[in-house]
Design a protein around this motif. Structure first.
Motif, PDB file in Angstrom:
ATOM      1  N   ILE A   1       3.229   7.703   5.111  1.00 52.55           N
ATOM      2  CA  ILE A   1       3.793   7.767   6.454  1.00 52.55           C
ATOM      3  C   ILE A   1       3.904   9.216   6.920  1.00 52.55           C
ATOM      4  CG2 ILE A   1       5.886   7.361   7.818  1.00 52.55           C
ATOM      5  CD1 ILE A   1       6.269   4.791   6.159  1.00 52.55           C
ATOM      6  N   ARG A   2       4.283  10.095   6.017  1.00 59.16           N
ATOM      7  CA  ARG A   2       4.550  11.476   6.410  1.00 59.16           C
ATOM      8  C   ARG A   2       3.408  12.449   6.133  1.00 59.16           C
ATOM      9  NH1 ARG A   2       9.032   8.973   5.050  1.00 59.16           N
ATOM     10  NH2 ARG A   2      10.776   9.009   6.472  1.00 59.16           N
ATOM     11  N   ILE A   3       2.406  12.038   5.411  1.00 54.88           N
ATOM     12  CA  ILE A   3       1.300  12.941   5.107  1.00 54.88           C
ATOM     13  C   ILE A   3       0.564  13.294   6.404  1.00 54.88           C
ATOM     14  CG2 ILE A   3      -0.397  11.114   4.635  1.00 54.88           C
ATOM     15  CD1 ILE A   3      -1.407  12.902   2.309  1.00 54.88           C
ATOM     16  N   ASP A   4       0.219  14.560   6.554  1.00 53.38           N
ATOM     17  CA  ASP A   4      -0.453  15.004   7.780  1.00 53.38           C
ATOM     18  C   ASP A   4      -1.859  14.420   7.902  1.00 53.38           C
ATOM     19  OD1 ASP A   4       1.669  16.500   8.742  1.00 53.38           O
ATOM     20  OD2 ASP A   4       1.014  18.328   7.717  1.00 53.38           O
ATOM     21  N   HIS A   5      -2.613  14.489   6.825  1.00 51.84           N
ATOM     22  CA  HIS A   5      -4.003  14.015   6.871  1.00 51.84           C
ATOM     23  C   HIS A   5      -4.434  13.618   5.473  1.00 51.84           C
ATOM     24  CE1 HIS A   5      -8.424  14.343   6.869  1.00 51.84           C
ATOM     25  NE2 HIS A   5      -8.321  13.937   8.117  1.00 51.84           N
ATOM     26  N   LEU A   6      -5.117  12.513   5.374  1.00 53.46           N
ATOM     27  CA  LEU A   6      -5.742  12.082   4.127  1.00 53.46           C
ATOM     28  C   LEU A   6      -7.090  11.513   4.515  1.00 53.46           C
ATOM     29  CD1 LEU A   6      -5.569  11.547   1.045  1.00 53.46           C
ATOM     30  CD2 LEU A   6      -4.524   9.334   1.592  1.00 53.46           C
ATOM     31  N   HIS A   7      -8.145  12.146   4.035  1.00 52.43           N
ATOM     32  CA  HIS A   7      -9.492  11.696   4.379  1.00 52.43           C
ATOM     33  C   HIS A   7      -9.650  10.238   3.974  1.00 52.43           C
ATOM     34  CE1 HIS A   7     -13.868  11.427   4.531  1.00 52.43           C
ATOM     35  NE2 HIS A   7     -13.884  12.603   5.162  1.00 52.43           N
ATOM     36  N   TYR A   8     -10.271   9.476   4.839  1.00 49.93           N
ATOM     37  CA  TYR A   8     -10.449   8.037   4.611  1.00 49.93           C
ATOM     38  C   TYR A   8     -11.160   7.753   3.293  1.00 49.93           C
ATOM     39  CZ  TYR A   8     -12.263   3.311   5.325  1.00 49.93           C
ATOM     40  OH  TYR A   8     -12.601   1.995   5.171  1.00 49.93           O
ATOM     41  N   TRP A   9     -12.168   8.523   2.954  1.00 54.63           N
ATOM     42  CA  TRP A   9     -12.887   8.269   1.703  1.00 54.63           C
ATOM     43  C   TRP A   9     -12.015   8.576   0.490  1.00 54.63           C
ATOM     44  CZ3 TRP A   9     -18.803   9.531   1.850  1.00 54.63           C
ATOM     45  CH2 TRP A   9     -19.392   8.812   2.896  1.00 54.63           C
ATOM     46  N   GLU A  10     -11.158   9.586   0.590  1.00 56.08           N
ATOM     47  CA  GLU A  10     -10.225   9.858  -0.498  1.00 56.08           C
ATOM     48  C   GLU A  10      -9.217   8.709  -0.605  1.00 56.08           C
ATOM     49  OE1 GLU A  10      -7.032  13.224  -2.074  1.00 56.08           O
ATOM     50  OE2 GLU A  10      -8.131  13.585  -0.209  1.00 56.08           O
ATOM     51  N   PHE A  11      -8.727   8.232   0.530  1.00 57.73           N
ATOM     52  CA  PHE A  11      -7.821   7.086   0.551  1.00 57.73           C
ATOM     53  C   PHE A  11      -8.465   5.893  -0.144  1.00 57.73           C
ATOM     54  CE2 PHE A  11      -6.716   3.112   2.789  1.00 57.73           C
ATOM     55  CZ  PHE A  11      -5.359   3.039   2.541  1.00 57.73           C
ATOM     56  N   ARG A  12      -9.713   5.581   0.209  1.00 63.33           N
ATOM     57  CA  ARG A  12     -10.410   4.448  -0.409  1.00 63.33           C
ATOM     58  C   ARG A  12     -10.559   4.648  -1.917  1.00 63.33           C
ATOM     59  NH1 ARG A  12     -14.261   0.838   2.818  1.00 63.33           N
ATOM     60  NH2 ARG A  12     -14.844   0.405   0.680  1.00 63.33           N
ATOM     61  N   SER A  13     -10.884   5.852  -2.320  1.00 64.88           N
ATOM     62  CA  SER A  13     -11.040   6.128  -3.749  1.00 64.88           C
ATOM     63  C   SER A  13      -9.719   5.964  -4.491  1.00 64.88           C
ATOM     64  CB  SER A  13     -11.582   7.542  -3.957  1.00 64.88           C
ATOM     65  OG  SER A  13     -12.870   7.646  -3.408  1.00 64.88           O
TER      66      SER A  13
ATOM     67  N   ILE B   1       0.849  -1.196   0.000  1.00 65.82           N
ATOM     68  CA  ILE B   1       0.000   0.000   0.000  1.00 65.82           C
ATOM     69  C   ILE B   1       0.882   1.243   0.000  1.00 65.82           C
ATOM     70  CG2 ILE B   1      -1.695   1.325   1.329  1.00 65.82           C
ATOM     71  CD1 ILE B   1      -2.749  -1.446   2.368  1.00 65.82           C
ATOM     72  N   LEU B   2       1.876   1.265   0.881  1.00 64.34           N
ATOM     73  CA  LEU B   2       2.799   2.407   0.917  1.00 64.34           C
ATOM     74  C   LEU B   2       3.476   2.592  -0.437  1.00 64.34           C
ATOM     75  CD1 LEU B   2       4.489   1.818   4.390  1.00 64.34           C
ATOM     76  CD2 LEU B   2       2.873   3.630   3.807  1.00 64.34           C
ATOM     77  N   GLY B   3       3.954   1.491  -1.000  1.00 68.56           N
ATOM     78  CA  GLY B   3       4.636   1.552  -2.287  1.00 68.56           C
ATOM     79  C   GLY B   3       3.728   2.009  -3.412  1.00 68.56           C
ATOM     80  N   ALA B   4       2.500   1.529  -3.413  1.00 66.04           N
ATOM     81  CA  ALA B   4       1.563   1.898  -4.475  1.00 66.04           C
ATOM     82  C   ALA B   4       1.255   3.392  -4.445  1.00 66.04           C
ATOM     83  CB  ALA B   4       0.271   1.085  -4.340  1.00 66.04           C
ATOM     84  N   PHE B   5       1.021   3.933  -3.263  1.00 65.59           N
ATOM     85  CA  PHE B   5       0.707   5.362  -3.167  1.00 65.59           C
ATOM     86  C   PHE B   5       1.917   6.217  -3.541  1.00 65.59           C
ATOM     87  CE2 PHE B   5      -3.207   4.069  -1.486  1.00 65.59           C
ATOM     88  CZ  PHE B   5      -4.047   5.169  -1.366  1.00 65.59           C
ATOM     89  N   ARG B   6       3.095   5.762  -3.160  1.00 72.15           N
ATOM     90  CA  ARG B   6       4.304   6.511  -3.510  1.00 72.15           C
ATOM     91  C   ARG B   6       4.523   6.438  -5.023  1.00 72.15           C
ATOM     92  NH1 ARG B   6       9.231   7.275  -0.453  1.00 72.15           N
ATOM     93  NH2 ARG B   6       7.831   7.600   1.285  1.00 72.15           N
ATOM     94  N   GLN B   7       4.433   5.223  -5.578  1.00 73.69           N
ATOM     95  CA  GLN B   7       4.707   5.021  -7.004  1.00 73.69           C
ATOM     96  C   GLN B   7       3.666   5.697  -7.891  1.00 73.69           C
ATOM     97  OE1 GLN B   7       4.292   0.918  -8.158  1.00 73.69           O
ATOM     98  NE2 GLN B   7       4.769   1.304 -10.292  1.00 73.69           N
ATOM     99  N   CYS B   8       2.414   5.511  -7.573  1.00 77.64           N
ATOM    100  CA  CYS B   8       1.347   5.964  -8.476  1.00 77.64           C
ATOM    101  C   CYS B   8       0.926   7.415  -8.263  1.00 77.64           C
ATOM    102  CB  CYS B   8       0.135   5.049  -8.328  1.00 77.64           C
ATOM    103  SG  CYS B   8       0.496   3.337  -8.775  1.00 77.64           S
ATOM    104  N   TYR B   9       0.979   7.878  -7.007  1.00 74.65           N
ATOM    105  CA  TYR B   9       0.458   9.213  -6.712  1.00 74.65           C
ATOM    106  C   TYR B   9       1.504  10.170  -6.140  1.00 74.65           C
ATOM    107  CZ  TYR B   9      -3.923   6.568  -6.957  1.00 74.65           C
ATOM    108  OH  TYR B   9      -4.951   5.759  -7.351  1.00 74.65           O
ATOM    109  N   GLY B  10       2.688   9.649  -5.813  1.00 75.55           N
ATOM    110  CA  GLY B  10       3.690  10.496  -5.179  1.00 75.55           C
ATOM    111  C   GLY B  10       3.301  10.885  -3.758  1.00 75.55           C
ATOM    112  N   ILE B  11       2.435  10.101  -3.121  1.00 77.13           N
ATOM    113  CA  ILE B  11       1.975  10.383  -1.758  1.00 77.13           C
ATOM    114  C   ILE B  11       2.730   9.493  -0.782  1.00 77.13           C
ATOM    115  CG2 ILE B  11       0.016  10.267  -0.156  1.00 77.13           C
ATOM    116  CD1 ILE B  11      -1.838  10.806  -2.561  1.00 77.13           C
ATOM    117  N   ASP B  12       3.346  10.107   0.196  1.00 73.74           N
ATOM    118  CA  ASP B  12       4.029   9.381   1.257  1.00 73.74           C
ATOM    119  C   ASP B  12       3.034   9.211   2.406  1.00 73.74           C
ATOM    120  OD1 ASP B  12       5.562   8.486   3.404  1.00 73.74           O
ATOM    121  OD2 ASP B  12       7.246   9.810   2.965  1.00 73.74           O
TER     122      ASP B  12
END
Length: 187
Positions: free
Chosen positions: A118-130, A105-116
């Motif tokens: 671990i370090r992101i302050d907040h990511l809404h759960y529904w956005e995460f699911r989407s 999951i960590l790798g996919a978000f980093r690879q596909c979206y450039g989202i870390d």
């Protein structure tokens, strides 16, 4: 169904016509799933602990409060009509484990979206699911999920069927529920 492009993501759930703020960060809801799946915690303690997802006031009716948490956890308004019907139908085997697939999951978000994550302050759960749902099919996490979902009995080629079964055995999820089973654990 909501449209993520212009509808605001919920910060509250409704219980008896009143709005109750809930935790919205994706980490909180992964922790929610872990809480429900923990066999070492009694049902009564799980219910008490789940009320922590209400950071301010808690609804007075615990059953309705839990139903509202289930609604938020399953993110039902994000689902298409077909997905909602499938949720109410026969259970499907889980294809994702937040604990066993954490690195993917960590790798996919980093690879596909450039989202870390671990370090992101907040990511809404529904956005995460989407974002999880929209991962490209060729990313390793989606490949793992596809192998887990595959039905080897439908593969005619013996060698391919054996290969898929071997892969499934290697990446099998140690018992874990799907989102609907997790949400229903309280009710």
């Amino acid at each position: 169904m909501i449209n993520l492009l212009f509808d605001p993501l919920p910060e509250c759930v409704q219980v008896d016509g009143a709005d109750y703020p809930v935790a919205t960060d994706f980490r909180d809801w992964i922790a929610f799933a872990d809480l429900i799946l923990d066999p070492g915690i009694s049902q009564q303690d799980k219910v008490a602990a789940a009320m922590q997802w209400y950071p301010d006031a808690r609804p007075p009716d615990a059953t309705k409060a839990l139903r509202a948490l289930k609604w938020f956890f399953t993110a039902e308004p994000l689902l298409t009509g077909r997905q909602q019907r499938r949720m109410g139908g026969r259970p499907t085997r889980p294809v994702l484990s937040y604990s066993q697939d954490a690195a993917y999951i960590l790798g996919a978000f980093r690879q596909c979206y450039g989202i870390d994550l671990i370090r992101i302050d907040h990511l809404h759960y529904w956005e995460f699911r989407s974002l999880m749902q929209a991962l490209p099919e060729d990313c390793p996490l989606k490949k793992r999920m596809a192998y887990r979902a595959a039905d080897p009995t439908r593969i005619r080629n013996d060698a391919e069927r054996d290969r898929v079964r071997r892969i499934q055995a290697e990446i099998a999820i140690e018992y874990e529920c799907d989102d609907e089973e997790i949400a229903d654990a309280f009710l």
